[in-house]
Design a protein around this motif. Sequence first.
Motif, PDB file in Angstrom:
ATOM      1  N   ILE A   1     -25.364 -18.556 -21.705  1.00  0.00           N
ATOM      2  CA  ILE A   1     -25.904 -18.487 -20.353  1.00  0.00           C
ATOM      3  C   ILE A   1     -27.417 -18.612 -20.425  1.00  0.00           C
ATOM      4  CG2 ILE A   1     -26.065 -15.946 -20.321  1.00  0.00           C
ATOM      5  CD1 ILE A   1     -25.209 -16.095 -17.330  1.00  0.00           C
ATOM      6  N   SER A   2     -27.991 -19.313 -19.468  1.00  0.00           N
ATOM      7  CA  SER A   2     -29.445 -19.465 -19.406  1.00  0.00           C
ATOM      8  C   SER A   2     -29.847 -19.546 -17.942  1.00  0.00           C
ATOM      9  CB  SER A   2     -29.890 -20.723 -20.162  1.00  0.00           C
ATOM     10  OG  SER A   2     -29.309 -21.878 -19.597  1.00  0.00           O
ATOM     11  N   ARG A   3     -31.146 -19.445 -17.724  1.00  0.00           N
ATOM     12  CA  ARG A   3     -31.603 -19.539 -16.341  1.00  0.00           C
ATOM     13  C   ARG A   3     -32.985 -20.154 -16.258  1.00  0.00           C
ATOM     14  NH1 ARG A   3     -31.652 -13.998 -13.289  1.00  0.00           N
ATOM     15  NH2 ARG A   3     -32.671 -15.232 -11.651  1.00  0.00           N
ATOM     16  N   ASP A   4     -33.215 -20.774 -15.135  1.00  0.00           N
ATOM     17  CA  ASP A   4     -34.520 -21.340 -14.814  1.00  0.00           C
ATOM     18  C   ASP A   4     -34.802 -20.917 -13.387  1.00  0.00           C
ATOM     19  OD1 ASP A   4     -35.888 -24.718 -14.460  1.00  0.00           O
ATOM     20  OD2 ASP A   4     -36.824 -22.740 -14.420  1.00  0.00           O
ATOM     21  N   LYS A   5     -35.595 -19.877 -13.239  1.00  0.00           N
ATOM     22  CA  LYS A   5     -35.882 -19.276 -11.931  1.00  0.00           C
ATOM     23  C   LYS A   5     -34.573 -18.833 -11.298  1.00  0.00           C
ATOM     24  CE  LYS A   5     -40.132 -21.900 -11.407  1.00  0.00           C
ATOM     25  NZ  LYS A   5     -40.899 -22.901 -10.620  1.00  0.00           N
ATOM     26  N   ASN A   6     -34.203 -19.404 -10.176  1.00  0.00           N
ATOM     27  CA  ASN A   6     -32.991 -18.951  -9.489  1.00  0.00           C
ATOM     28  C   ASN A   6     -31.785 -19.840  -9.732  1.00  0.00           C
ATOM     29  OD1 ASN A   6     -34.212 -16.701  -8.494  1.00  0.00           O
ATOM     30  ND2 ASN A   6     -34.052 -17.263  -6.336  1.00  0.00           N
ATOM     31  N   THR A   7     -31.811 -20.599 -10.810  1.00  0.00           N
ATOM     32  CA  THR A   7     -30.645 -21.372 -11.221  1.00  0.00           C
ATOM     33  C   THR A   7     -30.173 -20.864 -12.571  1.00  0.00           C
ATOM     34  OG1 THR A   7     -31.307 -23.361 -10.027  1.00  0.00           O
ATOM     35  CG2 THR A   7     -29.774 -23.640 -11.843  1.00  0.00           C
ATOM     36  N   ILE A   8     -28.890 -20.600 -12.658  1.00  0.00           N
ATOM     37  CA  ILE A   8     -28.331 -20.209 -13.939  1.00  0.00           C
ATOM     38  C   ILE A   8     -27.356 -21.284 -14.410  1.00  0.00           C
ATOM     39  CG2 ILE A   8     -28.633 -17.746 -13.500  1.00  0.00           C
ATOM     40  CD1 ILE A   8     -25.569 -17.573 -13.071  1.00  0.00           C
TER      41      ILE A   8
END
Length: 114
Positions: free
Chosen positions: A69-76
């Motif tokens: 799992i990873s995220r970039d601001k409000n997107t996972i």
Amino acid sequence: QVRLEESGGGLVQPGGSLKISCTAFGNSPRTNVMGWYRQAPGKQRELVATITSSDDANYADSVKGRFTISRDKNTIYLQMNSLEFGDTAIYFCKAGRFESGAYWGQGIRVTVSS
């Protein structure tokens, strides 16, 4: 109010890979913790993985070493590798640490089949 939009589901062969994503639209402190849950036919919904705004990740034992799992601001994102028949389920995105007050996506289908 937060709306969660999921994408990327589909059909994949055993041993294959798939990446799904979820974007949160709207502002809420509940987006500090987001995650993926899944529900297989005839089974209860279960945790797959969660991630905080500090990138602290937590995984179910059944997916450790295979899913990331990873995220970039409000997107996972959920990168799923070495997929197995048992990974077939509807995958739901969630925003919020607890059940109470959490936001849920509509769910996307992931099917592992030969």
